[in-house]
Design a protein around this motif. Sequence first.
Motif, PDB file in Angstrom:
ATOM      1  N   LEU A  36       0.846  -1.273   0.236  1.00  0.00           N
ATOM      2  CA  LEU A  36       0.252   0.156  -0.399  1.00  0.00           C
ATOM      3  C   LEU A  36       1.287   1.162   0.152  1.00  0.00           C
ATOM      4  N   GLY A  37       1.729   1.469   0.710  1.00  0.00           N
ATOM      5  CA  GLY A  37       2.531   2.400   0.730  1.00  0.00           C
ATOM      6  C   GLY A  37       3.773   2.735  -0.473  1.00  0.00           C
ATOM      7  N   GLY A  38       4.264   1.733  -0.971  1.00  0.00           N
ATOM      8  CA  GLY A  38       4.727   1.470  -2.331  1.00  0.00           C
ATOM      9  C   GLY A  38       4.154   2.338  -3.403  1.00  0.00           C
ATOM     10  N   PRO A  39       3.092   2.535  -3.811  1.00  0.00           N
ATOM     11  CA  PRO A  39       2.483   3.182  -4.904  1.00  0.00           C
ATOM     12  C   PRO A  39       2.705   4.462  -3.794  1.00  0.00           C
ATOM     13  N   VAL A  40       2.398   5.450  -2.936  1.00  0.00           N
ATOM     14  CA  VAL A  40       1.753   6.533  -2.506  1.00  0.00           C
ATOM     15  C   VAL A  40       3.307   7.269  -3.017  1.00  0.00           C
ATOM     16  N   PRO A  42       5.691   7.693  -5.339  1.00  0.00           N
ATOM     17  CA  PRO A  42       5.746   8.239  -6.005  1.00  0.00           C
ATOM     18  C   PRO A  42       5.482   9.437  -6.382  1.00  0.00           C
ATOM     19  N   HIS A  43       4.048   9.636  -5.978  1.00  0.00           N
ATOM     20  CA  HIS A  43       2.962  10.186  -6.163  1.00  0.00           C
ATOM     21  C   HIS A  43       3.250  11.637  -5.253  1.00  0.00           C
ATOM     22  N   ALA A  44       4.236  11.128  -4.388  1.00  0.00           N
ATOM     23  CA  ALA A  44       3.968  12.257  -2.985  1.00  0.00           C
ATOM     24  C   ALA A  44       5.192  12.027  -2.413  1.00  0.00           C
ATOM     25  N   ASP A  45       5.778  12.998  -1.378  1.00  0.00           N
ATOM     26  CA  ASP A  45       7.099  12.674  -0.793  1.00  0.00           C
ATOM     27  C   ASP A  45       7.001  11.686   0.275  1.00  0.00           C
ATOM     28  N   PHE A  50       4.236   8.199   5.097  1.00  0.00           N
ATOM     29  CA  PHE A  50       3.382   8.623   6.790  1.00  0.00           C
ATOM     30  C   PHE A  50       2.362   8.638   6.778  1.00  0.00           C
ATOM     31  N   LEU A  51       1.664   9.986   6.413  1.00  0.00           N
ATOM     32  CA  LEU A  51       0.260  10.535   6.491  1.00  0.00           C
ATOM     33  C   LEU A  51      -0.510   8.989   6.094  1.00  0.00           C
ATOM     34  N   ALA A  52      -0.418   8.730   5.054  1.00  0.00           N
ATOM     35  CA  ALA A  52      -1.038   7.751   4.761  1.00  0.00           C
ATOM     36  C   ALA A  52      -1.369   6.602   5.737  1.00  0.00           C
ATOM     37  N   GLY A  53      -0.478   6.029   6.138  1.00  0.00           N
ATOM     38  CA  GLY A  53       0.147   5.178   7.066  1.00  0.00           C
ATOM     39  C   GLY A  53      -0.993   5.639   8.330  1.00  0.00           C
ATOM     40  N   GLY A  54      -0.787   6.388   8.825  1.00  0.00           N
ATOM     41  CA  GLY A  54      -1.035   6.834   9.630  1.00  0.00           C
ATOM     42  C   GLY A  54      -2.961   6.970  10.010  1.00  0.00           C
ATOM     43  N   LEU A  55      -3.359   7.311   8.458  1.00  0.00           N
ATOM     44  CA  LEU A  55      -5.206   6.915   8.198  1.00  0.00           C
ATOM     45  C   LEU A  55      -5.654   6.217   8.349  1.00  0.00           C
ATOM     46  N   LEU A  56      -4.561   4.677   7.566  1.00  0.00           N
ATOM     47  CA  LEU A  56      -5.016   3.119   7.538  1.00  0.00           C
ATOM     48  C   LEU A  56      -4.741   2.791   9.122  1.00  0.00           C
ATOM     49  N   THR A  57      -4.168   3.092   9.403  1.00  0.00           N
ATOM     50  CA  THR A  57      -4.080   2.842  11.038  1.00  0.00           C
ATOM     51  C   THR A  57      -4.964   3.371  12.296  1.00  0.00           C
ATOM     52  N   ALA A  58      -4.899   4.564  11.078  1.00  0.00           N
ATOM     53  CA  ALA A  58      -6.591   4.977  12.404  1.00  0.00           C
ATOM     54  C   ALA A  58      -7.583   4.370  12.286  1.00  0.00           C
ATOM     55  N   GLY A  59      -7.644   4.260  10.615  1.00  0.00           N
ATOM     56  CA  GLY A  59      -9.285   2.790  10.274  1.00  0.00           C
ATOM     57  C   GLY A  59      -9.628   1.822  10.816  1.00  0.00           C
TER      58      GLY A  59
END
Length: 74
Positions: A36-40, A42-45, A50-59
Amino acid sequence: MTTQNAMPACAPGRTDIALAANSGAYNAGIAAGAALGGPVLPHADVRDTFLAGGLLTAGACAVLLGPPRSPARA
């Protein structure tokens, strides 16, 4: 470590299988995070990854701590 300590109580006669399943689930979680983090990335820094991972963890925490569902009736 906490789940490994709980495994002998969950499967008293089959601790080897229970610990193997626990290890497999742990490794599947690592693989899912990379998948899940690999595709994020290239499109973001890195910070956004880390923000995407935190949101997935919160969910995931919201799902686990939500109200229990009643089992489906057959």
